[in-house]
Design a protein around this motif. Structure first.
Motif, PDB file in Angstrom:
ATOM      1  N   MET A   1       0.819  -1.219   0.000  1.00 57.10           N
ATOM      2  CA  MET A   1       0.000   0.000   0.000  1.00 57.10           C
ATOM      3  C   MET A   1       0.851   1.268   0.000  1.00 57.10           C
ATOM      4  SD  MET A   1      -2.907  -0.620  -0.604  1.00 57.10           S
ATOM      5  CE  MET A   1      -3.229   1.135  -0.637  1.00 57.10           C
ATOM      6  N   GLN A   2       2.031   1.181   0.584  1.00 61.79           N
ATOM      7  CA  GLN A   2       2.914   2.345   0.556  1.00 61.79           C
ATOM      8  C   GLN A   2       3.320   2.642  -0.880  1.00 61.79           C
ATOM      9  OE1 GLN A   2       6.231   2.140   3.228  1.00 61.79           O
ATOM     10  NE2 GLN A   2       6.756   4.276   2.892  1.00 61.79           N
ATOM     11  N   GLY A   3       3.630   1.569  -1.634  1.00 67.05           N
ATOM     12  CA  GLY A   3       3.975   1.725  -3.042  1.00 67.05           C
ATOM     13  C   GLY A   3       2.820   2.326  -3.828  1.00 67.05           C
ATOM     14  N   VAL A   4       1.625   1.836  -3.557  1.00 66.83           N
ATOM     15  CA  VAL A   4       0.448   2.342  -4.273  1.00 66.83           C
ATOM     16  C   VAL A   4       0.224   3.817  -3.913  1.00 66.83           C
ATOM     17  CG1 VAL A   4      -2.060   2.125  -4.543  1.00 66.83           C
ATOM     18  CG2 VAL A   4      -0.635   0.070  -4.384  1.00 66.83           C
ATOM     19  N   ARG A   5       0.287   4.109  -2.632  1.00 70.89           N
ATOM     20  CA  ARG A   5       0.026   5.469  -2.185  1.00 70.89           C
ATOM     21  C   ARG A   5       1.036   6.441  -2.776  1.00 70.89           C
ATOM     22  NH1 ARG A   5       1.349   7.422   3.773  1.00 70.89           N
ATOM     23  NH2 ARG A   5       3.371   7.085   2.811  1.00 70.89           N
ATOM     24  N   ASP A   6       2.288   6.020  -2.807  1.00 70.69           N
ATOM     25  CA  ASP A   6       3.335   6.910  -3.299  1.00 70.69           C
ATOM     26  C   ASP A   6       3.432   6.910  -4.823  1.00 70.69           C
ATOM     27  OD1 ASP A   6       5.604   6.193  -0.518  1.00 70.69           O
ATOM     28  OD2 ASP A   6       3.786   7.411  -0.675  1.00 70.69           O
ATOM     29  N   GLY A   7       2.528   6.215  -5.472  1.00 74.62           N
ATOM     30  CA  GLY A   7       2.480   6.267  -6.939  1.00 74.62           C
ATOM     31  C   GLY A   7       3.476   5.361  -7.631  1.00 74.62           C
ATOM     32  N   MET A   8       4.128   4.490  -6.880  1.00 75.99           N
ATOM     33  CA  MET A   8       5.115   3.613  -7.522  1.00 75.99           C
ATOM     34  C   MET A   8       4.468   2.343  -8.048  1.00 75.99           C
ATOM     35  SD  MET A   8       8.418   3.826  -5.163  1.00 75.99           S
ATOM     36  CE  MET A   8       8.960   5.303  -4.393  1.00 75.99           C
ATOM     37  N   VAL A   9       3.369   1.992  -7.460  1.00 75.48           N
ATOM     38  CA  VAL A   9       2.644   0.806  -7.915  1.00 75.48           C
ATOM     39  C   VAL A   9       1.249   1.269  -8.300  1.00 75.48           C
ATOM     40  CG1 VAL A   9       1.769  -1.462  -7.251  1.00 75.48           C
ATOM     41  CG2 VAL A   9       3.953  -0.650  -6.334  1.00 75.48           C
ATOM     42  N   THR A  10       0.779   0.855  -9.478  1.00 73.62           N
ATOM     43  CA  THR A  10      -0.540   1.289  -9.938  1.00 73.62           C
ATOM     44  C   THR A  10      -1.621   0.407  -9.315  1.00 73.62           C
ATOM     45  OG1 THR A  10       0.601   1.642 -12.015  1.00 73.62           O
ATOM     46  CG2 THR A  10      -1.791   1.945 -12.024  1.00 73.62           C
ATOM     47  N   PRO A  11      -2.638   1.037  -8.724  1.00 77.28           N
ATOM     48  CA  PRO A  11      -3.713   0.228  -8.133  1.00 77.28           C
ATOM     49  C   PRO A  11      -4.430  -0.562  -9.227  1.00 77.28           C
ATOM     50  CG  PRO A  11      -4.296   2.565  -8.137  1.00 77.28           C
ATOM     51  CD  PRO A  11      -2.888   2.483  -8.627  1.00 77.28           C
ATOM     52  N   SER A  12      -4.812  -1.768  -8.900  1.00 73.35           N
ATOM     53  CA  SER A  12      -5.447  -2.598  -9.916  1.00 73.35           C
ATOM     54  C   SER A  12      -6.442  -3.521  -9.263  1.00 73.35           C
ATOM     55  CB  SER A  12      -4.381  -3.430 -10.627  1.00 73.35           C
ATOM     56  OG  SER A  12      -3.805  -4.324  -9.681  1.00 73.35           O
ATOM     57  N   GLU A  13      -7.254  -4.135 -10.078  1.00 73.67           N
ATOM     58  CA  GLU A  13      -8.217  -5.117  -9.609  1.00 73.67           C
ATOM     59  C   GLU A  13      -7.489  -6.259  -8.905  1.00 73.67           C
ATOM     60  OE1 GLU A  13     -11.986  -7.180 -11.748  1.00 73.67           O
ATOM     61  OE2 GLU A  13     -10.932  -5.616 -12.867  1.00 73.67           O
ATOM     62  N   GLU A  14      -6.343  -6.641  -9.488  1.00 72.97           N
ATOM     63  CA  GLU A  14      -5.569  -7.753  -8.940  1.00 72.97           C
ATOM     64  C   GLU A  14      -5.085  -7.442  -7.522  1.00 72.97           C
ATOM     65  OE1 GLU A  14      -1.689 -10.524 -10.096  1.00 72.97           O
ATOM     66  OE2 GLU A  14      -1.913  -8.538 -10.972  1.00 72.97           O
ATOM     67  N   ILE A  15      -4.572  -6.197  -7.352  1.00 68.07           N
ATOM     68  CA  ILE A  15      -4.097  -5.793  -6.023  1.00 68.07           C
ATOM     69  C   ILE A  15      -5.245  -5.831  -5.029  1.00 68.07           C
ATOM     70  CG2 ILE A  15      -3.294  -3.789  -4.687  1.00 68.07           C
ATOM     71  CD1 ILE A  15      -1.414  -3.165  -7.024  1.00 68.07           C
ATOM     72  N   ALA A  16      -6.395  -5.274  -5.448  1.00 70.21           N
ATOM     73  CA  ALA A  16      -7.562  -5.261  -4.569  1.00 70.21           C
ATOM     74  C   ALA A  16      -7.930  -6.682  -4.171  1.00 70.21           C
ATOM     75  CB  ALA A  16      -8.737  -4.572  -5.258  1.00 70.21           C
ATOM     76  N   ASP A  17      -7.878  -7.586  -5.120  1.00 73.13           N
ATOM     77  CA  ASP A  17      -8.267  -8.976  -4.879  1.00 73.13           C
ATOM     78  C   ASP A  17      -7.327  -9.640  -3.862  1.00 73.13           C
ATOM     79  OD1 ASP A  17      -7.681 -12.030  -6.355  1.00 73.13           O
ATOM     80  OD2 ASP A  17      -9.603 -11.523  -5.416  1.00 73.13           O
ATOM     81  N   VAL A  18      -6.024  -9.473  -4.090  1.00 71.14           N
ATOM     82  CA  VAL A  18      -5.055 -10.093  -3.183  1.00 71.14           C
ATOM     83  C   VAL A  18      -5.196  -9.529  -1.773  1.00 71.14           C
ATOM     84  CG1 VAL A  18      -2.596 -10.259  -2.657  1.00 71.14           C
ATOM     85  CG2 VAL A  18      -3.397 -10.667  -4.972  1.00 71.14           C
ATOM     86  N   LEU A  19      -5.351  -8.208  -1.706  1.00 71.93           N
ATOM     87  CA  LEU A  19      -5.460  -7.594  -0.379  1.00 71.93           C
ATOM     88  C   LEU A  19      -6.760  -7.979   0.317  1.00 71.93           C
ATOM     89  CD1 LEU A  19      -3.859  -4.052  -0.860  1.00 71.93           C
ATOM     90  CD2 LEU A  19      -2.903  -6.058   0.271  1.00 71.93           C
ATOM     91  N   LEU A  20      -7.829  -8.156  -0.472  1.00 66.81           N
ATOM     92  CA  LEU A  20      -9.084  -8.605   0.146  1.00 66.81           C
ATOM     93  C   LEU A  20      -8.916 -10.001   0.741  1.00 66.81           C
ATOM     94  CD1 LEU A  20     -11.779  -7.216  -2.329  1.00 66.81           C
ATOM     95  CD2 LEU A  20     -11.616  -6.729   0.128  1.00 66.81           C
ATOM     96  N   ARG A  21      -8.153 -10.834   0.039  1.00 67.06           N
ATOM     97  CA  ARG A  21      -7.904 -12.176   0.593  1.00 67.06           C
ATOM     98  C   ARG A  21      -7.076 -12.042   1.891  1.00 67.06           C
ATOM     99  NH1 ARG A  21      -4.899 -15.616  -3.181  1.00 67.06           N
ATOM    100  NH2 ARG A  21      -4.848 -13.970  -4.742  1.00 67.06           N
ATOM    101  N   ALA A  22      -6.122 -11.120   1.851  1.00 60.31           N
ATOM    102  CA  ALA A  22      -5.313 -10.905   3.062  1.00 60.31           C
ATOM    103  C   ALA A  22      -6.196 -10.424   4.211  1.00 60.31           C
ATOM    104  CB  ALA A  22      -4.210  -9.884   2.790  1.00 60.31           C
ATOM    105  N   VAL A  23      -7.130  -9.529   3.892  1.00 63.79           N
ATOM    106  CA  VAL A  23      -8.043  -9.023   4.924  1.00 63.79           C
ATOM    107  C   VAL A  23      -8.848 -10.175   5.519  1.00 63.79           C
ATOM    108  CG1 VAL A  23     -10.133  -7.639   5.294  1.00 63.79           C
ATOM    109  CG2 VAL A  23      -8.168  -6.646   4.113  1.00 63.79           C
ATOM    110  N   ASP A  24      -9.275 -11.084   4.657  1.00 63.58           N
ATOM    111  CA  ASP A  24     -10.040 -12.239   5.155  1.00 63.58           C
ATOM    112  C   ASP A  24      -9.213 -13.065   6.151  1.00 63.58           C
ATOM    113  OD1 ASP A  24     -11.849 -12.898   2.047  1.00 63.58           O
ATOM    114  OD2 ASP A  24     -12.246 -11.562   3.756  1.00 63.58           O
ATOM    115  N   VAL A  25      -7.971 -13.323   5.795  1.00 66.92           N
ATOM    116  CA  VAL A  25      -7.115 -14.107   6.699  1.00 66.92           C
ATOM    117  C   VAL A  25      -6.914 -13.352   8.014  1.00 66.92           C
ATOM    118  CG1 VAL A  25      -4.837 -15.160   7.018  1.00 66.92           C
ATOM    119  CG2 VAL A  25      -5.950 -15.246   4.781  1.00 66.92           C
ATOM    120  N   MET A  26      -6.711 -12.040   7.884  1.00 60.60           N
ATOM    121  CA  MET A  26      -6.507 -11.233   9.098  1.00 60.60           C
ATOM    122  C   MET A  26      -7.759 -11.258   9.984  1.00 60.60           C
ATOM    123  SD  MET A  26      -4.082  -8.011   8.040  1.00 60.60           S
ATOM    124  CE  MET A  26      -4.401  -7.691   6.336  1.00 60.60           C
ATOM    125  N   ARG A  27      -8.935 -11.285   9.334  1.00 63.18           N
ATOM    126  CA  ARG A  27     -10.179 -11.403  10.122  1.00 63.18           C
ATOM    127  C   ARG A  27     -10.209 -12.709  10.903  1.00 63.18           C
ATOM    128  NH1 ARG A  27     -13.881  -7.634   9.443  1.00 63.18           N
ATOM    129  NH2 ARG A  27     -14.159  -6.663   7.415  1.00 63.18           N
TER     130      ARG A  27
END
Lengths: 118, 685, 156
Positions: free
Chosen positions: B86-112
């Motif tokens: 997310m730091q990369g995305v926020r700082d503009g080094m990584v472009t936000p994408s559907e794929e990123i959202a998907d992976v992070l949503l899976r991470a959120v699920d595990v964290m839950r």
């Protein structure tokens, strides 16, 4: 006893600081973001500010600058995570007295406070 | 559950907060991620998207921080990976994408699931290695990810630790080294540089200030700076040692490096070179840092030697008593010599324990500035005599008392600006802290130009608090009234003020000061202020003293408080009521016996004409103490008396006699106060 | 006595004072010393008989029953247990005058009962925390913190 302003957006971290510091006899006041920190600082005139860097509304770096403008003698210790080296560097350049590297280690926190409040 | 070594040390309240806050942050993160998923590659371009990315980064940061602080390993790992992405995305080094959202949503699920398991105490899920790896891959996908710490430090390490060219009027050099082991050493190096900048005439550092970047210091960092003022070295050194990661502070005086003007003009090129090498030599460590605990041990050992020296001397007397005078004479020469060495050793060690009071005094300007703000009073704070040297333990002992007295000066001494103007004074007052040496004492004073002490208010308050009664009040002298200030439980302010009324009174100040064999008195100048004066011994551990016998027991009286000793049979006593009075230097002074205020120490001299009078001098007057016999002088080693007998007025401490017995050290000031209190009580009865 | 201690066996030193047997946990006892050369301290609390020099430290000597008039005058020989006391304020050592040390033994602290008021009244109530009944008679259990008398305000 010294009055410490703990600035962190995470309630859990504020709680841990509060328990630790109050247990050592410090008076602890809190703020959840940079803007709140400034108004609390003006009102309470704490002896030392322990401030997180990453926060909503106004982050720690900006709050640091404002606090130093408000009170050039303000004693501010930034708390940062590893990986925020660059930010810590600029915080020190902007007048932060010291920094603590997370994760939270009680003895480090207490040592640092003791050092600066001596 | 997989905690790291520290394990979890949480109460249930903390556990609840940890879980609740994690759930809250996960909800928040999920909200942003769902938007990101819906927007696909467009995310980040709309108004408000940047704020959402900030929020998401902060949520991961908070989750990681909370988890790491309690050693919650799986959560920390996953949240850390997500935070980096997310730091990369926020700082503009990584472009936000559907794929990123998907992976992070899976991470959120595990964290839950991790959070739920923590809350319920159930079995936590495994964190899939593939998920962490995938997040990592996405972080690096744009190929422009910075490698922390590589670019900045390489060229920096090209510097070799050569000292800078010297300026002729720099006389001290300080070399500092920062360990590469510490967290973010480069920032520690910057702290060192910033601290040195405040004092240095010139300095050189590795890395140089401008070149400091994040990352490691592979060879450690160092700073060499030259100072013009030797007294600055102490300050700077103190500050440097307080910086984390500083592993070496070396100091040297550069006296040889200031060549006379002739030499300089005669041989300019050679001089430059040799000056450099000389400075190198001069910085070889002439000073070492010694642990205070080691100093204390050394001191204690010397003290033991002093006791043994005294013991030896008394053994020699015994030898003579047994008719072994030859042996005794021979031994006494040796013991004499040893005594001389012991004394100088003791003096040297005491010398090393001396520190300038500045070390204590520099804490106060900031405190006074804060008090100025919070009290609404206007005053200047002046400090004098910070270079006065004092034993380290004495300095530590007077820290709290001085804080209390200074706060008192703000709170009770200085009037508010309006009152001052009405009294014809300038609206701003002055509080002065000063120190100086006076004969065998160190005097530390706090004076203010406020309204002085209000005697009526003090007596009225003491009466209300039951410290004195109306009868007692009538007989009180000015001195008595001032003394009330130091009574336990006494406080002059009607309401407990934030500044000095936290239930700690001047009685504690007096106790702390008397504990180190000092005294505290107050001088009042009605309408124009007051002065609190602490008088402290030069050293803490020994005192030249007179040994006396009272009631078959040996007592020790410090010579500093003795004016004279007189044979009882050589004087004509007078009487003032019950108190015998002794003619002394054209005046009459009261004569007391120890038994007058303590039962159980009746002496032989209480009835007969045998015995001696020891005339003791106090701050303001003299009095006589009747003793049975004088036993000689010695260098007494002071040992503290602890609870439950540490706080008896008139008895300050104890010492160990050559025969191993304990003798009590009398405190002339405390005895006199106790005496007057007893006298008042007798009269009241 | 909290419940966890009640179920534990502890090593205990037992001793006699005025024909009454007392016990203190061995872990609190630093040493057993003969006491001569006691220095009387004027103005000290009545339970303090005086002070002694124990290897360079000055240790107060206390009597369990300070008002009982068992005076240990200067020079008297006696026996004392040096007891280590840690209370909320600091770590201290005090020497407790005893007549005779009877034994060092393991005792089942679960047998300790609360003292009745009568027994406590004869002794310093804060020091006696329980009583252990034995065939040979009751042993009063002492708690070290109770051996440090309160500082008294002198002269008032």
């Amino acid at each position: 006893m010294s009055k410490i302003l703990v600035v962190d957006d995470a309630e859990f971290m504020r709680m841990r600081y509060r328990k630790l510091l109050a247990g050592e006899g410090y008076e602890v006041i809190e703020a959840a973001d940079g803007r709140e920190a400034i108004s609390v600082y003006e009102r309470e005139n704490p002896d030392l500010v322990l401030m997180d860097i990453t926060m909503p509304v106004m982050d720690g770096l900006e709050a640091l600058k404002e606090l130093k403008a408000l009170d050039s003698d303000a004693l501010i210790v930034m708390s940062s995570a590893l990986g925020q080296e660059r930010v810590v560097l600029s915080a020190i350049k902007d007048g932060a007295k010291d920094f603590l590297v997370k994760p939270f280690k009680p003895e480090n926190v207490l040592d640092t406070l003791k050092k600066h409040l001596a | 559950m997989d905690w790291d070594d520290d394990g979890m040390d949480m109460g249930s309240e903390e556990m609840t907060t940890l879980v609740a806050e994690a759930e809250e942050e996960l909800d928040r993160a999920e909200g942003v991620l769902l938007q990101m998923e819906a927007a696909g590659g467009q995310f980040g371009r709309r108004d408000g998207d940047q704020a959402s990315l900030d929020t998401l980064f902060r949520s991961m940061h908070t989750l990681k921080g909370n988890a790491a602080s309690v050693g919650w390993v799986e959560m920390t790992r996953l949240a850390h990976a997500a935070e980096d992405l997310m730091q990369g995305v926020r700082d503009g080094m990584v472009t936000p994408s559907e794929e990123i959202a998907d992976v992070l949503l899976r991470a959120v699920d595990v964290m839950r699931e991790l959070t739920a398991a923590l809350g319920s105490g159930g079995q936590p899920p495994d964190v899939p290695e593939s998920l962490v790896a995938e997040i990592g891959r996405l972080s690096a996908s744009d190929g422009e990810v910075r490698c922390p710490g590589d670019s900045g430090s390489v060229d920096i390490l090209g510097y070799a630790p050569d000292p800078p060219e010297m300026n002729a009027d720099s006389i001290c050099e300080v070399r500092v080294r920062v360990s590469e082991e510490t967290d973010i050493p480069a920032v520690r190096a910057l702290q060192v540089i910033l601290a040195c900048e405040d004092y240095a005439r010139e300095m050189i550092s590795n890395p140089p200030k401008e070149g400091i970047d994040e990352g490691a210091l592979e060879d450690g960092g160092w700073v060499i700076c030259h100072l013009g003022d030797p007294s600055d070295v102490d300050h700077l050194e103190g500050i440097l040692w307080d910086i984390e990661g500083v592993v070496e502070v070396e100091r040297g005086r550069m006296e040889e490096s200031a060549p006379g003007p002739t030499a300089e003009t005669d041989d300019v090129p050679a001089e430059t070179e040799s000056a450099t090498s000389r400075s190198g030599r001069s910085t070889e460590s002439r000073q070492i840092r010694v642990d205070v605990a080691l100093m204390d041990r050394l001191m204690n050992q010397v003290v033991e030697m002093v006791i043994n020296r005294n013991r030896l001397s008394s053994l020699i007397d015994t030898l003579a008593d047994h008719g072994l005078s030859n042996l005794s004479e021979e031994m006494s020469a040796t013991v004499e010599q040893m005594a001389g060495i012991t004394t100088s050793l003791q003096e040297d060690i005491m010398q090393t324990r001396l520190v300038p009071l500045e070390n204590l005094f520099r804490r106060f300007p900031r405190m006074m500035r804060n008090l100025r703000k919070s009290s609404g009073k206007e005053f200047e704070f002046e400090v004098e005599g910070g270079d006065t040297e004092i034993d380290r333990s004495l300095m530590d002992a007077i820290g709290d008392p001085l804080i209390h007295i200074l706060r008192n000066a703000v709170d009770h001494g200085i009037e508010d600006p309006k009152t001052r103007e009405e009294a014809g004074k300038s609206p701003g007052g002055v509080i002065r802290l000063s120190a100086f040496r006076q004969e065998n004492h160190i005097i530390v004073e706090v004076s203010d130009d406020g309204g002085g002490l209000d005697f009526d208010a003090i007596t009225a308050r003491a009466r209300r608090q039951g410290i004195i009664d109306v009868d007692g009040e009538r007989r009180m002298s000015e001195e008595d009234v001032l003394d009330l200030l130091f009574s336990p439980g006494f406080s002059t302010s009607e309401e407990i003020t934030e500044i000095s009324g936290r239930g700690v009174g001047l009685d504690v100040v007096r106790r702390d000061v008397e504990e180190v064999n000092g005294t505290v008195v107050v001088d009042n100048r009605e309408g124009s202020g007051s002065t609190f004066r602490l008088s402290l011994p030069l050293t803490v551990t020994t005192v030249r003293s007179l040994l006396v016998d009272i009631g078959g027991q040996v007592y020790v009286i410090p010579l500093g408080s003795i004016r004279e000793t007189i044979r009882l049979e050589s004087v004509d006593l007078h009487r003032a009521g019950e108190t015998p009075m002794l003619p002394f230097r054209g005046d009459y002074i009261p004569l007391f016996r120890l038994e007058d205020f303590f039962s159980g120490c009746e002496g032989a001299s209480s009835s007969g004409r045998e015995g001696y009078i020891v005339v003791l001098s106090m701050d303001r007057r003299d009095y006589g103490l009747l003793v049975d016999d004088l036993l000689g002088e010695e260098e007494s080693v002071i040992k503290p008396l602890r609870r439950p007998i540490g706080n008896i007025p008139g008895i300050s401490s104890a010492t160990i006699r050559p025969d191993g017995r304990v003798a009590l050290i009398l405190d002339a000031n405390g005895l006199f106060k106790e005496m007057r209190r007893t006298a008042r009580r007798v009269i009241n009865e | 006595m909290d419940s966890s201690e009640r179920h534990a066996h502890h090593s205990m030193v037992t001793f006699l004072i005025d024909d009454q047997e007392y016990g203190i946990k061995t872990e609190c006892i630093r040493s057993i010393i003969p006491v001569g050369d006691l220095t009387f301290v004027p103005g000290a609390p009545s339970a303090v008989a005086g002070v002694i020099n124990l290897r360079g430290d000055i240790i107060p000597v206390v009597e369990l029953d300070g008002s009982g008039g068992r005076a240990y005058a200067y020079g008297d020989e006696g026996l004392a247990l040096v007891v280590e006391v840690s209370d909320e304020r600091e770590d201290l050592a005090v020497a407790l005058m005893v007549d005779e040390v009877t034994q060092v033994d393991r005792a089942d602290f679960s047998g300790i009962e609360d003292t009745d008021d009568l027994m406590v009244a004869r002794n310093r109530a804060e020091a006696v925390v329980g009583v252990l009944s034995r065939d040979a008679g009751p042993i009063l259990i002492l708690e070290p913190t109770g051996l440090v008398p309160e500082e008294e305000e002198v002269g008032s």
